[in-house]
Enzyme design. Structure first.
Site, short mmCIF file in Angstrom:
data_model
loop_
_atom_site.label_atom_id
_atom_site.label_comp_id
_atom_site.label_asym_id
_atom_site.label_seq_id
_atom_site.Cartn_x
_atom_site.Cartn_y
_atom_site.Cartn_z
N ASP A 146 0.84 -1.19 0.00
CA ASP A 146 0.00 0.00 0.00
C ASP A 146 0.88 1.25 0.00
O ASP A 146 2.09 1.18 0.22
CB ASP A 146 -0.96 0.01 1.19
CG ASP A 146 -0.23 -0.03 2.52
OD1 ASP A 146 1.02 -0.07 2.52
OD2 ASP A 146 -0.89 0.00 3.57
N ASP A 148 1.23 4.85 1.83
CA ASP A 148 0.84 5.74 2.92
C ASP A 148 0.93 7.17 2.41
O ASP A 148 2.01 7.62 1.98
CB ASP A 148 1.76 5.55 4.12
CG ASP A 148 1.63 4.17 4.72
OD1 ASP A 148 0.49 3.73 4.96
OD2 ASP A 148 2.67 3.51 4.94
N LYS A 262 12.90 -6.46 6.78
CA LYS A 262 11.43 -6.51 6.76
C LYS A 262 10.96 -7.86 6.21
O LYS A 262 9.99 -8.43 6.73
CB LYS A 262 10.88 -5.36 5.91
CG LYS A 262 10.98 -3.99 6.58
CD LYS A 262 10.42 -2.90 5.68
CE LYS A 262 8.95 -3.07 5.43
NZ LYS A 262 8.37 -1.96 4.62
N TYR A 271 6.29 -9.32 12.20
CA TYR A 271 6.04 -8.05 11.52
C TYR A 271 4.56 -7.72 11.63
O TYR A 271 3.74 -8.20 10.86
CB TYR A 271 6.44 -8.15 10.04
CG TYR A 271 6.40 -6.82 9.30
CD1 TYR A 271 7.55 -6.06 9.16
CD2 TYR A 271 5.22 -6.34 8.75
CE1 TYR A 271 7.53 -4.85 8.49
CE2 TYR A 271 5.18 -5.12 8.09
CZ TYR A 271 6.34 -4.39 7.96
OH TYR A 271 6.31 -3.18 7.29
#
Length: 716
Positions: A146, A148, A262, A271
């Site tokens: 996505d 932000d 990540k 996560y």
């Protein structure tokens, strides 16, 4: 002038005393094979070796060797092969989507300016600006991620009506917009939607200016003048991202290391900010601090040093990229000396932009324990990589969650259709962290929970369904009196009551909590729909053989003839029935007095603990029939409840593959013994306790009883 907080008393090494930090400019970056140091093309000359990044001196300024360069190339190739980089077409589509959103918000502000009677010149100058933050701004987003985004508008355009009502309606009318979900009561108010299939999280900030310049510098402190705290939180995401990029020695190396870690965190199940682990900004800050401590290291070195540093970090000493600043604006900043609540934080990771906050306040003692175990495993694998005993693939092996514990809580979420499930699941998931905290509270920390942030779906269900799981284990090394129980019925009821206060609840939105053993984990959670065969040593190899939710020694002795005979004997109890279940002491939410340390020292090692779970009392209740049919939802296939009730005064004995979490209608109280503590495959369900009829306690409340203003979701 801002004032630096200089007098914290944290250790210098791996905890940090606080020194002033110099901010340097950063921009584009060069290849890691080029000159080490600054990555900013505006400054082609590398910084002197004495340059300090962060609040302490670096641990090492050593540069990479040829082997380090080679390992970095191998790491980057691995990340490309893993599909972590988006293709050019997708990157172009993202830019086009952001351009369209920018046009929409500009038109929206001009429309409001005209409606409110401003002059034609004011309408012409009216403006809104779109900023990005998060993984997209940091340059570490992957395919399907996505975006932000933050919309900054003028002072006369507000969030409550203009953004969440008028702009919401404008977006709802557009064909390219789908899954539009406003979350006005979240800690950071957000509007979630998909634009041409790309997920967007859109925040709004109204600053104290009549006209927002197109070249607005959001990092300047003036944007915070005369705004509320919700606006400050909305602005902080962009300000933090920009500050991170300013405070790392080499942006490209930072990005590669962050992308790697990540990916590692997602593979290892740690996560998720909403579940109590770490989210994107948390991992970015941890990696940035390691970059400061090793300013000349390349990505392969940074990944290795990341695990080396954080296996030794003395929490709750904070991770900070720069000194905390106070300002005359008066917004609260993280300061455990002044704020008692800040002293309760377990893993402080402080944002570098004013007002400095703890970005990891969701972390609990249980999730911190899990992350520290994973750091140790990662450190061990990186040591093997440096010794050429392993490759990068070993670091990213998925976490075998369903082989780590013997006992689990299963949280099933059902709704009538996919849209209702999306809304309902978002709310329930945002509350799961509270269930972990409540269990820790009500068992005095002796029953530990490991929430797993992966959701699972049972494709065989007729209605929309998803499930989350929590691993359960007794706290290691703590002596408890023989026969004690962990009674969490009241805890689960309290959790369900809070979840059912969802202000947008609809009929069909239901929640079920049950206890399952490892043998009864439903098959749909495993790859390709089958259960992974039990290996002889997988858990023992995960560092230690101290991270499992069971007796690791016994797990390692899987080939022992004595152990095999014991398991055979356990299996033979299938038709057995005890005359009278043993009465056991209980640890329950009533907070009864615990035995003293001296008393505990005289108690035998735990032989039998149990978890009590109260079934849900819903109009159409459900029965857990075993691993393959864990939820019978209100959507169908309910059996006659009389067929599920035991004879009065009797108890149920479930052995072997039978479910340890069988639920019965009318909210009878179910007692479930934990196999982990009993050391047996036999589980007593119900025991000698009377089945209690809770009437309709725990049913989803009517809308008139809902609490207005309940947050629908929490930011991830």
């Amino acid at each position: 002038m801002p004032k630096k907080l200089r007098d914290f008393s944290f250790p210098l090494h791996l905890g940090g005393s606080f020194f002033p930090e110099t901010v340097h400019k950063t921009g584009r970056f060069r290849s890691f094979t080029s000159e080490m140091g600054s990555s900013d093309q505006e400054f082609s000359t590398p910084p002197p070796a004495s340059r300090q990044y962060g609040i302490t001196k670096p641990i090492s300024t050593a540069g990479p060797s040829e082997t380090d360069f080679k390992r970095t190339i191998e790491l980057e190739e691995f990340l490309v092969d893993a599909g972590l980089h988006e293709i050019n077409e997708e990157a172009t589509k993202r830019e086009e989507v952001l351009g369209e959103i920018d046009k929409i918000v500009k038109s929206w502000v001009k429309q409001l300016t005209r409606q409110r009677g401003y002059s034609d010149q004011m309408v012409e100058e009216a403006n809104a600006v779109i900023f990005t933050f998060g993984s997209y701004r940091l340059g570490v987003h992957g395919p399907g991620a996505d975006i932000d985004t933050l919309c900054v508008g003028p002072s006369y355009v507000n969030r409550e009506e203009d953004f969440f009502i008028i702009l919401h309606d404008i977006l709802a009318e557009k064909e390219e917009v789908s899954e539009l979900q406003p979350v006005p009561d979240a800690h950071v108010p957000v509007m979630k939607f998909k634009f041409h299939g790309i997920s967007i999280d859109l925040l709004y900030a109204s600053i104290s200016r009549l006209v927002v310049p197109q070249d607005l510098d959001i990092s300047h402190g003036s944007v915070l003048y005369d705004v509320d705290e919700a606006t400050v939180r909305s602005l902080n995401g962009c300000r933090v991202a920009d500050q991170i990029l300013r405070l790392v020695p080499n942006i490209e190396n930072f990005r590669t290391a962050l992308r790697c870690l990540k990916f590692w965190a997602k593979r290892r199940g740690v996560y998720s900010n909403v579940t109590g682990f770490l989210g994107g900004v948390n991992w970015a800050l941890l990696v940035a601090r390691v970059c400061q401590l090793y300013p000349n290291a390349v990505p392969s070195m940074l990944v290795s040093r990341f695990f080396r540093v954080y296996t030794q970090w003395r929490w709750p000493n904070p991770v900070m990229l720069c000194a905390i600043e106070e300002d005359e604006l008066g917004f609260p900043v993280w300061d455990p000396r002044k704020n008692p609540r800040d002293r309760t934080h377990h893993m402080p990771i402080i944002t570098p932009a004013y007002p400095c906050m703890n970005s990891s306040y969701n972390v609990s003692t249980s999730t911190l324990r899990v992350m520290m175990e994973q750091f140790q495993i990662g450190n061990k694998i990186c040591e093997d990589i440096e010794l050429n005993k392993a490759g990068w693939g070993a670091l990213f092996e998925p976490y075998l969650f369903f082989e780590t514990y013997k006992n689990y809580l299963q949280v099933d979420i059902v709704a009538v259709d996919a849209e209702d499930l999306r809304l309902w699941k978002g709310w329930v998931e945002s509350r799961l962290r509270q269930l972990t905290l409540k269990i820790e509270r009500d068992t005095y920390g002796m029953l530990q929970c490991h929430p797993y942030p992966i959701e699972y779906e049972d494709p065989s269900k007729q209605c929309s369904h998803c499930a989350f799981f929590m691993g359960l284990q007794r706290k290691q090394g703590v002596k408890i009196q023989e026969g004690q129980q962990f009674d969490i019925r009241g805890t689960v009821d309290e959790f369900r009551h809070e979840v059912n206060m969802y202000m947008f609840w609809k009929p069909g939105m239901e929640l079920y909590v049950s206890h399952v053993r490892r043998k009864q984990i439903p098959s749909y959670v495993f790859p390709e729909g089958y259960k992974r065969p039990r290996w002889s040593r997988p858990i023992c190899q995960q560092l230690g053989d101290k991270t499992s939710g069971e007796d690791i020694g016994e797990e390692c002795e899987g080939g022992s003839s004595e152990r095999r005979l014991k398991r055979k004997g356990d299996a033979d109890c299938s038709g057995a029935r005890p005359n009278k279940p043993e009465k056991r002491a209980s640890i329950s939410p009533s907070h009864e007095k615990l035995p003293t340390t001296d008393q505990q020292d005289h108690e035998e090692v735990i032989v039998n603990d149990s978890v009590d779970v109260r079934a849900n009392s819903l109009k159409d209740s459900m029965a857990v029939q075993g691993a393959e049919d864990c939820v019978e939802s209100s959507c169908g296939n309910d059996k006659d409840e009389n067929t599920r009730k035991p004879p009065n005064g009797s108890s149920f004995l479930e052995c072997g593959e039978a479910s340890a979490g069988d639920l019965f209608c009318n909210s009878e109280m179910i007692k479930v013994d934990l196999e982990q503590f009993a050391g047996s495959n036999c589980t007593i369900v119900g025991g000698s306790q009377e089945l209690l009829d809770d009437d309709k306690q725990g049913t989803s409340p009517r809308m008139e009883h809902l609490k207005n203003g309940s947050a629908q979701n929490e930011p991830r």
